[in-house]
Design a protein around this motif. Sequence first.
Motif, mmCIF file in Angstrom:
data_model
loop_
_atom_site.group_PDB
_atom_site.id
_atom_site.type_symbol
_atom_site.label_atom_id
_atom_site.label_comp_id
_atom_site.label_asym_id
_atom_site.label_seq_id
_atom_site.Cartn_x
_atom_site.Cartn_y
_atom_site.Cartn_z
ATOM 1 N N ASP A 155 0.942 -1.291 -0.206
ATOM 2 C CA ASP A 155 0.048 -0.127 -0.047
ATOM 3 C C ASP A 155 1.017 1.308 -0.044
ATOM 4 O O ASP A 155 0.593 2.265 -0.640
ATOM 5 C CB ASP A 155 -0.848 -0.069 1.162
ATOM 6 C CG ASP A 155 -2.005 -0.990 1.206
ATOM 7 O OD1 ASP A 155 -2.514 -1.545 0.002
ATOM 8 O OD2 ASP A 155 -2.603 -1.419 2.283
ATOM 9 N N GLY A 156 1.946 1.477 0.768
ATOM 10 C CA GLY A 156 2.889 2.489 0.770
ATOM 11 C C GLY A 156 3.449 2.458 -0.445
ATOM 12 O O GLY A 156 3.890 3.554 -0.976
ATOM 13 N N PHE A 157 3.928 1.614 -1.082
ATOM 14 C CA PHE A 157 4.494 1.639 -2.374
ATOM 15 C C PHE A 157 3.688 2.005 -3.461
ATOM 16 O O PHE A 157 4.297 2.875 -4.182
ATOM 17 C CB PHE A 157 5.084 0.037 -2.626
ATOM 18 C CG PHE A 157 5.675 0.034 -4.068
ATOM 19 C CD1 PHE A 157 7.270 0.385 -4.359
ATOM 20 C CD2 PHE A 157 4.876 -0.469 -5.195
ATOM 21 C CE1 PHE A 157 7.698 0.424 -5.581
ATOM 22 C CE2 PHE A 157 5.656 -0.573 -6.493
ATOM 23 C CZ PHE A 157 6.980 -0.078 -6.692
ATOM 24 N N ALA A 158 2.630 1.798 -3.524
ATOM 25 C CA ALA A 158 1.631 2.264 -4.564
ATOM 26 C C ALA A 158 1.418 3.764 -4.500
ATOM 27 O O ALA A 158 1.428 4.364 -5.641
ATOM 28 C CB ALA A 158 0.248 1.334 -4.561
ATOM 29 N N SER A 159 1.284 4.227 -3.285
ATOM 30 C CA SER A 159 1.046 5.609 -3.027
ATOM 31 C C SER A 159 2.210 6.437 -3.164
ATOM 32 O O SER A 159 2.305 7.507 -3.710
ATOM 33 C CB SER A 159 0.329 5.870 -1.567
ATOM 34 O OG SER A 159 1.318 5.675 -0.558
ATOM 35 N N GLY A 160 3.388 5.726 -2.879
ATOM 36 C CA GLY A 160 4.564 6.473 -3.076
ATOM 37 C C GLY A 160 4.797 6.533 -4.489
ATOM 38 O O GLY A 160 5.569 7.814 -5.101
ATOM 39 N N LEU A 161 4.729 5.557 -5.485
ATOM 40 C CA LEU A 161 4.580 5.447 -6.858
ATOM 41 C C LEU A 161 3.810 6.505 -7.491
ATOM 42 O O LEU A 161 4.596 7.120 -8.183
ATOM 43 C CB LEU A 161 4.523 4.118 -7.399
ATOM 44 C CG LEU A 161 4.720 3.942 -8.715
ATOM 45 C CD1 LEU A 161 6.111 4.156 -9.266
ATOM 46 C CD2 LEU A 161 4.221 2.435 -9.234
ATOM 47 N N ILE A 162 2.950 6.601 -6.938
ATOM 48 C CA ILE A 162 1.693 7.614 -7.770
ATOM 49 C C ILE A 162 2.240 8.985 -7.210
ATOM 50 O O ILE A 162 2.173 9.948 -8.088
ATOM 51 C CB ILE A 162 0.239 7.346 -7.201
ATOM 52 C CG1 ILE A 162 -0.310 5.888 -7.787
ATOM 53 C CG2 ILE A 162 -0.533 8.599 -7.515
ATOM 54 C CD1 ILE A 162 -1.477 5.689 -6.988
ATOM 55 N N ALA A 163 2.498 9.284 -6.092
ATOM 56 C CA ALA A 163 3.060 10.690 -5.571
ATOM 57 C C ALA A 163 4.404 10.863 -6.271
ATOM 58 O O ALA A 163 4.485 12.198 -6.909
ATOM 59 C CB ALA A 163 3.423 10.771 -4.063
ATOM 60 N N GLY A 164 5.141 9.942 -6.437
ATOM 61 C CA GLY A 164 6.706 10.160 -6.958
ATOM 62 C C GLY A 164 6.426 10.719 -8.576
ATOM 63 O O GLY A 164 6.947 11.498 -9.207
ATOM 64 N N ALA A 165 5.424 9.793 -9.328
ATOM 65 C CA ALA A 165 5.238 10.004 -10.651
ATOM 66 C C ALA A 165 4.423 11.593 -10.633
ATOM 67 O O ALA A 165 4.701 12.441 -11.661
ATOM 68 C CB ALA A 165 4.299 9.149 -11.324
ATOM 69 N N ALA A 166 3.463 11.922 -9.914
ATOM 70 C CA ALA A 166 3.204 13.097 -9.856
ATOM 71 C C ALA A 166 4.149 14.315 -9.794
ATOM 72 O O ALA A 166 3.883 15.254 -10.603
ATOM 73 C CB ALA A 166 1.917 13.199 -9.043
ATOM 74 N N VAL A 167 4.724 14.147 -8.792
ATOM 75 C CA VAL A 167 5.910 15.302 -8.497
ATOM 76 C C VAL A 167 6.943 15.355 -9.395
ATOM 77 O O VAL A 167 7.071 16.456 -10.221
ATOM 78 C CB VAL A 167 6.512 14.933 -6.728
ATOM 79 C CG1 VAL A 167 7.689 15.924 -6.914
ATOM 80 C CG2 VAL A 167 5.516 15.149 -5.944
#
Length: 107
Positions: free
Chosen positions: A5-17
């Motif tokens: 769950d943390g990986f998916a949210s981090g991946l999405i946040a990293g892609a957005a930033v």
Amino acid sequence: MSNRDGFASGLIAGAAVGGLVGGLLGILVGARVSNDADEAENLLETQDTEKQKVIKESESIEETRQSLEGKIAQLNQAIDEVRQQINGVNSSLANTGRSLSEESSNY
């Protein structure tokens, strides 16, 4: 599962930033490249304009030179005609036995 769950949210946040940062950098670099291209285009236009001025000036100089050559030729022709007239007057005076100074004093 919490790692997933943390990986998916981090991946999405990293892609957005990353997308935002990449977009901003693209805009800045694109604007700079555009400005450089505009400056290069303006420089080329300025050089073309200067070349056209030089060509016009050289054409003007050539026309002036030709005009002066024509006037010099006319002056040379007039000088030759006057010289021939003077020679004719001198030869006629020589035939009569008078000099040019005597002839001018009669007037």
